[in-house]
Design a protein around this motif. Structure first.
Motif, PDB file in Angstrom:
ATOM      1  N   UNK A   1       0.848  -1.206   0.000  1.00 33.85           N
ATOM      2  CA  UNK A   1       0.000   0.000   0.000  1.00 33.85           C
ATOM      3  C   UNK A   1       0.877   1.248   0.000  1.00 33.85           C
ATOM      4  N   UNK A   2       0.513   2.208  -0.799  1.00 34.29           N
ATOM      5  CA  UNK A   2       1.190   3.519  -0.787  1.00 34.29           C
ATOM      6  C   UNK A   2       0.214   4.560  -0.272  1.00 34.29           C
ATOM      7  N   UNK A   3       0.636   5.315   0.720  1.00 40.27           N
ATOM      8  CA  UNK A   3      -0.192   6.417   1.206  1.00 40.27           C
ATOM      9  C   UNK A   3      -0.181   7.523   0.158  1.00 40.27           C
ATOM     10  N   UNK A   4      -1.347   7.951  -0.274  1.00 40.18           N
ATOM     11  CA  UNK A   4      -1.421   8.924  -1.376  1.00 40.18           C
ATOM     12  C   UNK A   4      -2.428  10.027  -1.070  1.00 40.18           C
ATOM     13  N   UNK A   5      -2.225  11.154  -1.727  1.00 43.92           N
ATOM     14  CA  UNK A   5      -3.223  12.238  -1.735  1.00 43.92           C
ATOM     15  C   UNK A   5      -3.155  12.932  -3.083  1.00 43.92           C
ATOM     16  N   UNK A   6      -4.292  13.490  -3.495  1.00 40.44           N
ATOM     17  CA  UNK A   6      -4.273  14.306  -4.705  1.00 40.44           C
ATOM     18  C   UNK A   6      -3.578  15.622  -4.396  1.00 40.44           C
ATOM     19  N   UNK A   7      -2.741  16.067  -5.317  1.00 37.14           N
ATOM     20  CA  UNK A   7      -2.031  17.327  -5.120  1.00 37.14           C
ATOM     21  C   UNK A   7      -2.384  18.255  -6.292  1.00 37.14           C
ATOM     22  N   UNK A   8      -2.213  19.572  -6.114  1.00 39.48           N
ATOM     23  CA  UNK A   8      -2.458  20.480  -7.248  1.00 39.48           C
ATOM     24  C   UNK A   8      -1.558  20.092  -8.433  1.00 39.48           C
ATOM     25  N   UNK A   9      -2.127  20.214  -9.635  1.00 41.14           N
ATOM     26  CA  UNK A   9      -1.438  19.815 -10.867  1.00 41.14           C
ATOM     27  C   UNK A   9       0.002  20.345 -10.962  1.00 41.14           C
ATOM     28  N   UNK A  10       0.141  21.628 -10.636  1.00 41.97           N
ATOM     29  CA  UNK A  10       1.475  22.222 -10.830  1.00 41.97           C
ATOM     30  C   UNK A  10       2.499  21.661  -9.830  1.00 41.97           C
ATOM     31  N   UNK A  11       2.005  21.021  -8.765  1.00 39.93           N
ATOM     32  CA  UNK A  11       2.965  20.457  -7.795  1.00 39.93           C
ATOM     33  C   UNK A  11       3.285  18.995  -8.066  1.00 39.93           C
ATOM     34  N   UNK A  12       2.466  18.363  -8.912  1.00 40.50           N
ATOM     35  CA  UNK A  12       2.606  16.918  -9.133  1.00 40.50           C
ATOM     36  C   UNK A  12       4.003  16.486  -9.608  1.00 40.50           C
ATOM     37  N   UNK A  13       4.709  17.287 -10.432  1.00 39.29           N
ATOM     38  CA  UNK A  13       6.035  16.843 -10.870  1.00 39.29           C
ATOM     39  C   UNK A  13       7.065  16.657  -9.744  1.00 39.29           C
TER      40      UNK A  13
END
Ligand code: G1P
Length: 289
Positions: free
Chosen positions: A157-169
């Motif tokens: 399992x990987x702990x994940x969250x959605x992030x703003x597009x510009x921060x995803x890289x």
């Protein structure tokens, strides 16, 4: 399925983003209000029911060991001067969990750091927590949420969250397969994709439940051109074979490896501190920005 009883915390980085303070002080010892960032991460593991913790150290990390050790002279002084609140606080730190240390001799990536944990982990699933991410959830710690998710899926399992597009890289980003509620099947985990090639905005946030097969996989994972072996590549191999899930956890996450994230954490933890909050609020309101 065996229960998760052990956690591994890599703390071997140079902390270049926080130079010059990290020249002599490990970034994991930088305080949020009065508590080193690493202690928040250890507390998250302990509150999740884990009491065997391995911290992977780099060079100059002796003060991390001292922090979690008993400090006889300090405790005697606090006892003599009647500072019992501090005494309890200091003593509790050395009593939180069984903490072990191993030194990563070469700075050759997150994969090699985790490989240092092989003997400690043995043949059980285990947790990995990155010290750059602090997650606030007073109801259910992020790691406990992931441990429960592992019990449900039996897959890593990987702990994940959605992030703003510009921060995803800045992150490992999930290419999603089937999604059901908070669970997303991982088709691919793409490390730091360019903004025009994002497979989603679901980002891996420095919390993992892994299985011990990761060690053999890491031994056969080729290094990147910079000589580092990345944990992400080994996770991809597991996703391709036995399968892996992203779990969207609940909690406010602070990127304390980033200067702005660190300042935000300091302000918000200050506002949660009973003794500081009124004064800090007043000060923040007084700023004419
Ligand atoms: C690491 C991981 C990345 C993850 C990130 C979370 O990157 O490689 O997949 O998204 O932690 O903080 P780092 O921040 O060490 O560059």
């Amino acid at each position: 399925m065996s229960k998760i009883k052990k956690a591994v915390i890599p703390a071997a980085g140079f902390g270049t983003r926080f130079l010059p303070v990290t020249k002599a002080i490990p970034k994991e010892m930088l305080p949020i209000v009065d508590t080193p960032t690493l202690q928040y991460v250890v507390e998250e593991a302990v509150k999740s029911g884990i009491n065997e913790i391995l911290i992977i150290l780099g060079k100059n990390k002796k003060c991390i060991e001292d922090h979690f050790d008993i400090s006889v002279e300090l405790e005697q002084l606090l006892q003599r001067t009647g500072k019992t609140d501090y005494l309890k606080q200091v003593h509790d730190i050395s009593n939180m969990a069984h903490i072990y240390y191993v030194r990563q001799k070469e700075m050759n990536g997150s994969g090699m750091a985790v490989l240092e944990a092989e003997a400690f982990v043995g043949n059980e699933p285990f947790a990995v927590l990155y010290g750059d991410d602090i997650i606030y959830n007073p109801e259910k710690p992020c790691l406990k949420q992931l441990m429960d998710a592992y019990e449900t899926t039996g897959k890593i399992i990987l702990g994940c969250q959605n992030v703003p597009r510009e921060e995803a890289p800045k992150y490992g980003i999930i290419q999603p397969g089937n999604t059901k509620g908070k669970y997303t099947e991982i088709k691919k985990l793409v490390e730091k994709p360019p903004i025009d090639k994002l497979p989603s905005t679901l980002a891996s946030i420095g919390r993992y439940i892994l299985t011990p097969d990761v060690f053999d996989i890491l031994k056969h994972t080729p290094a990147m051109p910079n000589g580092e072996v990345c944990l992400t590549d080994a996770i991809q191999t597991i996703a391709d074979t036995t399968g892996a899930y992203a779990y969207t956890f609940d909690g406010k996450r602070y990127d304390v490896g980033d200067k702005l994230g660190y300042i935000q954490a300091t302000v918000e933890y200050g506002l949660r501190d009973e003794n500081l909050k009124e004064g800090l609020k007043k000060y923040l309101k007084s700023l004419k920005l």
